[in-house]
Scaffold this active site. Structure first.
Site, PDB file in Angstrom:
ATOM      1  N   ASP A  82      -4.225  -0.332  -0.773  1.00 17.97           N
ATOM      2  CA  ASP A  82      -2.829  -0.487  -0.392  1.00 17.97           C
ATOM      3  C   ASP A  82      -2.763  -0.921   1.064  1.00 17.97           C
ATOM      4  OD1 ASP A  82      -0.093  -0.527  -0.555  1.00 17.97           O
ATOM      5  OD2 ASP A  82       0.156   1.625  -0.862  1.00 17.97           O
ATOM      6  N   LYS A  83      -1.566  -1.293   1.495  1.00 16.69           N
ATOM      7  CA  LYS A  83      -1.324  -1.602   2.899  1.00 16.69           C
ATOM      8  C   LYS A  83      -0.057  -0.892   3.324  1.00 16.69           C
ATOM      9  CE  LYS A  83       1.563  -4.339   4.224  1.00 16.69           C
ATOM     10  NZ  LYS A  83       3.056  -4.317   4.541  1.00 16.69           N
ATOM     11  N   HIS A  84       0.114  -0.771   4.619  1.00 16.49           N
ATOM     12  CA  HIS A  84       1.357  -0.209   5.135  1.00 16.49           C
ATOM     13  C   HIS A  84       1.660  -0.842   6.479  1.00 16.49           C
ATOM     14  CE1 HIS A  84       4.565   2.846   5.186  1.00 16.49           C
ATOM     15  NE2 HIS A  84       4.477   2.672   6.491  1.00 16.49           N
ATOM     16  N   SER A  85       2.924  -1.238   6.639  1.00 20.78           N
ATOM     17  CA  SER A  85       3.409  -1.745   7.924  1.00 20.78           C
ATOM     18  C   SER A  85       4.157  -0.626   8.634  1.00 20.78           C
ATOM     19  CB  SER A  85       4.332  -2.936   7.698  1.00 20.78           C
ATOM     20  OG  SER A  85       5.050  -3.243   8.881  1.00 20.78           O
ATOM     21  N   THR A 122      10.833  -1.656   1.963  1.00 20.32           N
ATOM     22  CA  THR A 122      10.406  -2.325   0.735  1.00 20.32           C
ATOM     23  C   THR A 122      11.259  -1.905  -0.463  1.00 20.32           C
ATOM     24  OG1 THR A 122       8.134  -2.569   1.524  1.00 20.32           O
ATOM     25  CG2 THR A 122       8.467  -2.626  -0.853  1.00 20.32           C
ATOM     26  N   ARG A 170      14.532  11.430   9.859  1.00 21.92           N
ATOM     27  CA  ARG A 170      13.990  10.740  11.031  1.00 21.92           C
ATOM     28  C   ARG A 170      14.794   9.481  11.324  1.00 21.92           C
ATOM     29  NH1 ARG A 170       8.788   9.005   9.239  1.00 21.92           N
ATOM     30  NH2 ARG A 170       8.660   7.886  11.205  1.00 21.92           N
ATOM     31  N   SER A 185       3.662  10.609   7.781  1.00 22.08           N
ATOM     32  CA  SER A 185       4.432   9.989   6.711  1.00 22.08           C
ATOM     33  C   SER A 185       3.624   8.916   5.999  1.00 22.08           C
ATOM     34  CB  SER A 185       5.721   9.383   7.279  1.00 22.08           C
ATOM     35  OG  SER A 185       6.457   8.724   6.282  1.00 22.08           O
ATOM     36  N   LYS A 189       1.581   9.499   2.019  1.00 23.46           N
ATOM     37  CA  LYS A 189       1.934   8.709   0.838  1.00 23.46           C
ATOM     38  C   LYS A 189       0.716   7.991   0.279  1.00 23.46           C
ATOM     39  CE  LYS A 189       5.505   6.426   2.650  1.00 23.46           C
ATOM     40  NZ  LYS A 189       6.129   7.095   3.805  1.00 23.46           N
ATOM     41  N   LYS A 190      -0.111   7.444   1.145  1.00 21.80           N
ATOM     42  CA  LYS A 190      -1.261   6.678   0.672  1.00 21.80           C
ATOM     43  C   LYS A 190      -2.319   7.587   0.042  1.00 21.80           C
ATOM     44  CE  LYS A 190       1.005   3.254   2.083  1.00 21.80           C
ATOM     45  NZ  LYS A 190       1.829   2.553   1.081  1.00 21.80           N
TER      46      LYS A 190
END
Length: 438
Positions: A82-85, A122, A170, A185, A189-190
């Site tokens: 996965d990725k996260h920004s 997203t 937040r 956070s 999730k990941k």
């Protein structure tokens, strides 16, 4: 709860280190709602100013993960990645990346978030597709993942549910740019979704939560350390957010742009960053050389195979797949008007932060927890930093619900634009790779 929430808040406010039992007790109170929203907000603000030690952060992240189920994919199938920004304006990379990596042969169990402050989310973008469900039950999430190779949902009562409540508060309490809260956070999730490899897109620049590159690098290092402690292989890219990514800022507008990218079209910077992150993801998941995957990924984009994968994802998550062939069927704002520049020269700046807040003001983001998103509104930028323009040339297109909103957006965007006589230096899209230089 054997501990008073206000006592835990006071200790963190005063810079003391919380015990494992105190963090667990506070988190338990958040879960069963014996801790109020005001107390959660106070705790978040205390952490914002005082931070968390590495041990405190690890405990908090673990508690968020264990508030729900932790998925596992030890079935001999494709690697999970996965990725996260960390939050950008116009950042729709996930919409392109998930089907692209699935078509490549990886599994992408993506648990995403909603917009925070001036940045888009997203989930909000996906939900601008009529019927698209981001609240799938866990069993259905796993079925979609098995059939498509990717699935895109938000926190549920089964997966990292605690983060959902913290995340929303937040957003409306000015505590988004807290390194430990961001790290907890993202990583929770990941870990919960079962990703074995993770690419972190850490933004810096005017439109980022951490504008200074050194602060962004500190966040990246914190994220990498935490992910590895939690058993996830991770890499990070520091990427520029001095101007929005691509042209579209707003939910349906960004879906349209993502579809164009999956057709092999779309803005060059969106394509470039997507391929960079996807190459990192393939390398992290399979161990292959970074450059080895890129030709195949480019081929998938240009062939439209990733778009067909996205079509199947939309169908299985309840969305109207007609938007793939007819993006005009996406929600559209009743008012469209263009902003022109009064000056000739070179675009020196189109402030990403101001563009993001303009989109929120139009209704594409939230000012309060209960606010409803307007999927149709937003901004299209018709120029990038370094573009040469002539006086009277259109530089942005505003998509608004009312004439009053359009006028307010025009005023704000006008102030965000700077045109100068000299061509500016265009910042690199990717500043650094961690570990190591790009």
């Amino acid at each position: 709860m054997s501990f008073l929430p206000q006592e835990i808040i006071r200790r963190k406010r005063d810079g003391e280190t919380l015990t494992e039992a105190e963090i667990a007790a506070f988190v338990s109170g958040v879960s069963d709602e014996s801790v109020s929203e005001g107390q959660i907000a106070a705790f978040a603000m205390a952490v914002y100013f005082r931070g968390l030690s590495a041990d405190e952060l690890h405990v908090l992240t673990r508690e968020i993960v264990t508030s729900g189920r932790r998925l596992s994919f030890d079935d001999g199938g494709p690697p999970t990645v996965d990725k996260h920004s960390t939050g950008g304006v116009g950042d729709k990379v996930s919409l392109v990346l998930a089907p692209l990596l699935a078509e490549y042969g990886l599994r992408v169990p993506m648990i995403s978030g909603r917009g925070l402050a001036h940045t888009g989310g997203t989930l909000d973008k996906l939900e601008s597709i009529p019927g698209f469900r981001t609240d799938l039950p866990l069993l259905r999430f796993e079925q979609v993942l098995a059939e498509v190779g990717c699935a895109m949902v938000g926190q549920t009562p089964e997966i990292a549910p605690l983060d959902g409540r913290l995340y929303a508060l937040r957003d409306v309490t000015a505590t988004v740019p807290s390194i430990p809260l961001v790290a907890a956070s993202i990583v929770s999730k990941k870990v919960a979704e079962g990703a074995s490899a993770l690419v972190l897109d850490v933004k810096y620049g005017k439109g980022a939560f951490f504008p200074d590159p050194s602060d962004a690098e500190q966040l990246a290092s914190t994220l990498l350390d935490l992910a590895r402690e939690m058993g996830v292989d991770a890499t990070a890219l520091l990427t520029s957010m001095d101007e929005p990514l691509g042209q579209a800022v707003g939910n349906a507008l960004e879906v349209r742009e993502a579809i164009a990218c999956l057709r092999g079209d779309g803005p060059a910077d969106l394509r470039e960053l997507t391929l960079e992150i996807c190459s990192e993801a393939v390398s992290a998941a399979t161990g292959c050389d970074l450059e080895a995957a890129r030709p195949r990924l480019s081929e998938i984009l240009d062939s439209g195979a990733g778009l067909e994968r996205f079509r199947r994802l939309v169908e299985l998550q309840g969305g109207d797949a007609r938007v793939i062939d007819d993006p005009d069927s996406l929600p559209a704002a009743p008012i469209r008007t263009e902003l022109t520049t009064p000056d000739s020269g070179f675009v020196r700046e189109f402030d990403a932060l101001e563009v993001g807040w303009t989109s929120v003001m139009l209704g594409a983001g939230r000012r309060g927890v209960a606010d409803q998103i307007d999927p149709a509104v937003g901004v299209e930028l018709l120029v990038k930093i370094g573009t040469e323009v002539e006086a009277g040339q259109p530089v942005a297109r505003i998509h608004a619900r009312t004439a009053e909103q359009a006028a307010a957006a025009r005023k704000r965007l006008s102030a965000a634009l700077t045109v100068s006589d000299q061509a500016p230096r265009v910042p690199p899209l990717v500043l650094k790779r961690l570990p190591g230089q790009v």
